[in-house]
Enzyme design. Structure first.
Site, PDB file in Angstrom:
ATOM      1  N   CYS A 164       0.812  -1.226   0.000  1.00 34.28           N
ATOM      2  CA  CYS A 164       0.000   0.000   0.000  1.00 34.28           C
ATOM      3  C   CYS A 164       0.839   1.267   0.000  1.00 34.28           C
ATOM      4  O   CYS A 164       0.293   2.369  -0.002  1.00 34.28           O
ATOM      5  CB  CYS A 164      -0.950  -0.031   1.182  1.00 34.28           C
ATOM      6  SG  CYS A 164      -1.975  -1.515   1.116  1.00 34.28           S
ATOM      7  N   HIS A 304      -2.029   8.215   6.213  1.00 34.45           N
ATOM      8  CA  HIS A 304      -2.284   6.902   5.610  1.00 34.45           C
ATOM      9  C   HIS A 304      -3.626   6.375   6.125  1.00 34.45           C
ATOM     10  O   HIS A 304      -4.429   5.866   5.356  1.00 34.45           O
ATOM     11  CB  HIS A 304      -1.148   5.945   5.948  1.00 34.45           C
ATOM     12  CG  HIS A 304      -1.296   4.611   5.292  1.00 34.45           C
ATOM     13  ND1 HIS A 304      -1.294   4.453   3.926  1.00 34.45           N
ATOM     14  CD2 HIS A 304      -1.473   3.366   5.812  1.00 34.45           C
ATOM     15  CE1 HIS A 304      -1.450   3.166   3.626  1.00 34.45           C
ATOM     16  NE2 HIS A 304      -1.576   2.496   4.749  1.00 34.45           N
ATOM     17  N   GLU A 315       0.016   5.811  13.703  1.00 35.31           N
ATOM     18  CA  GLU A 315       0.419   6.900  12.811  1.00 35.31           C
ATOM     19  C   GLU A 315       0.225   8.266  13.475  1.00 35.31           C
ATOM     20  O   GLU A 315       1.091   9.147  13.375  1.00 35.31           O
ATOM     21  CB  GLU A 315      -0.368   6.844  11.494  1.00 35.31           C
ATOM     22  CG  GLU A 315       0.053   7.959  10.544  1.00 35.31           C
ATOM     23  CD  GLU A 315      -0.777   8.006   9.261  1.00 35.31           C
ATOM     24  OE1 GLU A 315      -1.827   7.353   9.201  1.00 35.31           O
ATOM     25  OE2 GLU A 315      -0.345   8.707   8.330  1.00 35.31           O
ATOM     26  N   LYS A 336      -9.090   8.453   2.940  1.00 34.68           N
ATOM     27  CA  LYS A 336      -9.608   7.099   2.693  1.00 34.68           C
ATOM     28  C   LYS A 336     -11.010   6.933   3.269  1.00 34.68           C
ATOM     29  O   LYS A 336     -11.718   5.988   2.911  1.00 34.68           O
ATOM     30  CB  LYS A 336      -8.671   6.041   3.283  1.00 34.68           C
ATOM     31  CG  LYS A 336      -7.362   5.888   2.508  1.00 34.68           C
ATOM     32  CD  LYS A 336      -6.533   4.714   3.019  1.00 34.68           C
ATOM     33  CE  LYS A 336      -5.189   4.604   2.316  1.00 34.68           C
ATOM     34  NZ  LYS A 336      -4.204   5.590   2.819  1.00 34.68           N
ATOM     35  N   HIS A 341      -9.646   2.362   0.316  1.00 35.63           N
ATOM     36  CA  HIS A 341      -8.198   2.166   0.262  1.00 35.63           C
ATOM     37  C   HIS A 341      -7.820   1.626  -1.115  1.00 35.63           C
ATOM     38  O   HIS A 341      -8.094   0.473  -1.434  1.00 35.63           O
ATOM     39  CB  HIS A 341      -7.795   1.198   1.368  1.00 35.63           C
ATOM     40  CG  HIS A 341      -6.311   1.103   1.575  1.00 35.63           C
ATOM     41  ND1 HIS A 341      -5.390   1.672   0.723  1.00 35.63           N
ATOM     42  CD2 HIS A 341      -5.599   0.502   2.565  1.00 35.63           C
ATOM     43  CE1 HIS A 341      -4.167   1.412   1.156  1.00 35.63           C
ATOM     44  NE2 HIS A 341      -4.263   0.715   2.278  1.00 35.63           N
ATOM     45  N   PHE A 402       1.906  -3.223   3.921  1.00 39.27           N
ATOM     46  CA  PHE A 402       2.196  -4.564   4.444  1.00 39.27           C
ATOM     47  C   PHE A 402       3.644  -4.889   4.107  1.00 39.27           C
ATOM     48  O   PHE A 402       4.080  -4.719   2.960  1.00 39.27           O
ATOM     49  CB  PHE A 402       1.305  -5.606   3.749  1.00 39.27           C
ATOM     50  CG  PHE A 402      -0.043  -5.842   4.400  1.00 39.27           C
ATOM     51  CD1 PHE A 402      -0.514  -5.045   5.428  1.00 39.27           C
ATOM     52  CD2 PHE A 402      -0.840  -6.898   3.964  1.00 39.27           C
ATOM     53  CE1 PHE A 402      -1.758  -5.290   6.011  1.00 39.27           C
ATOM     54  CE2 PHE A 402      -2.088  -7.146   4.544  1.00 39.27           C
ATOM     55  CZ  PHE A 402      -2.545  -6.335   5.561  1.00 39.27           C
TER      56      PHE A 402
END
Lengths: 414, 82
Positions: A164, A304, A315, A336, A341, A402
């Protein structure tokens, strides 16, 4: 002594769950609309998939591409080419030596529709029916290859893969191509097309997807106490990056400067972010350092923030950790919440949002936050856009993937 | 039930049109795949794969190089049906 070229953003293109281009996507984002919807197929019932919704592209490629292009490209490449055509036109179709023009368009997962269709064909009909274009359509460098063919880009065509974070990493690498003198103009971004039952089942198996089937538009809710996972999305974002000198020489409109790129790896866990945020902090610090931007000048962060229980707060604490008290005057946006996403496309779309936020001096909203997490230590822009003020402004766009990949991009007003 | 040469030409024209974007009525028997229709080897193999399925025939790889024109392909497929 030659100086390192500055990098500016001169063209934007996208196809997303909010719209078939950048203007419609941005307008929908400012209006706080959701791109998530119930899937009109029987996948959930046929395969027992617990998720019945996704953020699918608002305008399907068959509405914009001729048949031969649809047949020769995986949807991930189709989205990339659609976004590239818009971005290139938006930049005014720069005249550039093909050997000074690069392409860096990433996908997090690759041509999975093609892969799985070919596997179905093989099992049902045998090897003789597998189409010859299968390999060039499924390879993860296919989108960037088609983009380089589209524009005749010959400085290099690359596809960095980091789940991502792929779209942001592509843009970071493109900036490096300009900074290192390999190219004057680079078309860069990310794309993803995995709204297919297998990847949805697989993401659901990893317990990362929201299960809010009765309310798709309310499912992506970063920083809300009731968040329960991300909403899988699809689409592409592409930007035209250019050396400031090249852009100035042709009188190009500049949306923003891409002032700094920061990269790091957690080296911790294959899916979970490192809890202290050390890797994220190092990425943001590196980006700020390269940009020369001080913490006090950062007024906006496009997070993110995927709407997962653990990830969002790590985050937020990392941003606080990097900016300290200067985080108090940061307008935090989690777009998002509206787009879903886009995986490998996310970092690129959010770079577009960040560039537009600086260009128009307004931060896009975060929707669906009815009950903010009490542990959120930042000022979230909720429901309606927020003005960012006058003078020089700086913003950070974060993307994490990931595998522990962290990418932070620092943009400033032109 | 074997297809007539007329049906094979029409079916082949549909496949070529999908692959190339050319109008079906430009896919005429005398047209050369490479020189007139600008079909590269990868596209040619795609057309062969789709034609095999559509007409229920096998077109061996060794044979493809002999199929210079659309008419050659129509004749080969027609003969291969029996």
């Amino acid at each position: 002594m030659s100086t390192v070229p500055e990098v500016v953003v001169t063209g934007l293109g996208a196809t997303t769950p909010l719209g078939g281009d950048v203007p419609s996507t941005w307008a929908a984002a400012l209006a706080g609309r959701s791109g998530a919807r119930t899937l009109e197929n029987d996948w959930a019932d046929t395969y027992g998939i617990p998720v019945r919704f996704a953020a699918t592209v608002r305008v399907t490629p068959d509405a914009v591409l001729p048949r031969p292009e649809l047949k020769r490209m995986d949807p991930s490449a189709q989205y990339a080419v659609i976004a590239t055509r818009e971005a290139w036109a938006d930049a005014g179709r720069p005249e550039v030596d093909p050997e000074r023009l690069g392409a860096v368009v990433s996908s997090g997962i690759g041509g999975i529709w093609t892969t799985l269709d070919a596997w179905d064909t093989l099992r049902e009909k045998g090897a003789r029916r597998v189409l010859p274009m299968t390999v060039p359509m499924l390879m993860p460098n296919s989108p960037t290859a088609f983009v380089s063919l589209e524009l005749g880009a010959r400085a290099g065509a690359h596809a960095l893969v980091s789940a991502c974070a792929s779209g942001a990493e592509a843009i970071g690498y493109a900036a490096d191509m300009i900074r290192s003198g390999r190219a004057d103009v680079v078309v860069a971004g990310g794309t993803e097309a995995v709204i297919h039952p297998m990847p949805i089942a697989a993401f659901a198996a990893s317990r990362t997807l929201s299960l809010r089937n009765d309310d798709p538009a309310g499912a992506s809710r970063p920083y809300d106490t009731a968040r329960d996972g991300f909403v899988i999305g699809e689409g592409a974002g592409v930007v035209v990056l250019e050396s400031a000198e090249h852009a100035a020489a042709r009188g190009a409109r500049v949306y923003a400067r891409l002032a700094g790129v920061g990269l790091s790896a957690d080296g911790y866990h294959i899916t979970s972010p490192e809890p202290s945020g050390d890797g994220q902090i190092r990425a943001m610090r590196a980006a700020l350092e390269q940009s020369g931007v001080a913490a006090r000048d950062v007024v906006h962060v496009n997070a993110h923030a995927t709407s997962t229980v653990v990830g969002d707060l790590i985050e937020a604490r990392s941003i606080r950790g990097v900016l300290g008290d200067d985080a108090d005057h940061v307008a935090l946006s989690a777009t998002k919440s509206m787009t879903g996403h886009l995986l490998g496309g996310a970092g690129a779309l959010e770079t577009i949002f960040t560039a537009l936020a600086l260009h128009e001096r307004q931060a896009p909203p975060t929707i669906n936050v009815t009950d903010p997490d009490p542990e959120l230590v930042l000022d979230l822009v909720r429901d309606t856009p927020r003005a960012l003020g006058e003078g020089p402004l700086a913003a950070i766009n974060n993307s994490f993937g990931f595998g522990g990949h962290n990418v932070a991009l620092v943009l400033t007003t032109a | 039930m074997a297809h007539s040469e007329q049906e094979i030409l029409a079916g082949l024209a549909e496949i070529v049109a999908e692959e190339t974007g050319l109008p079906t009525d430009s896919v005429l028997p005398e047209k050369s795949f490479t020189d007139d229709l600008d079909i590269d080897s990868l596209s040619m193999m795609t057309i062969v794969t789709l034609a095999e399925e559509k007409f229920g025939v096998t077109i061996p790889d060794d044979e493809v190089k002999n199929l210079t024109t659309v008419g050659d392909a129509v004749s080969f497929i027609s003969a291969a049906q029996s």
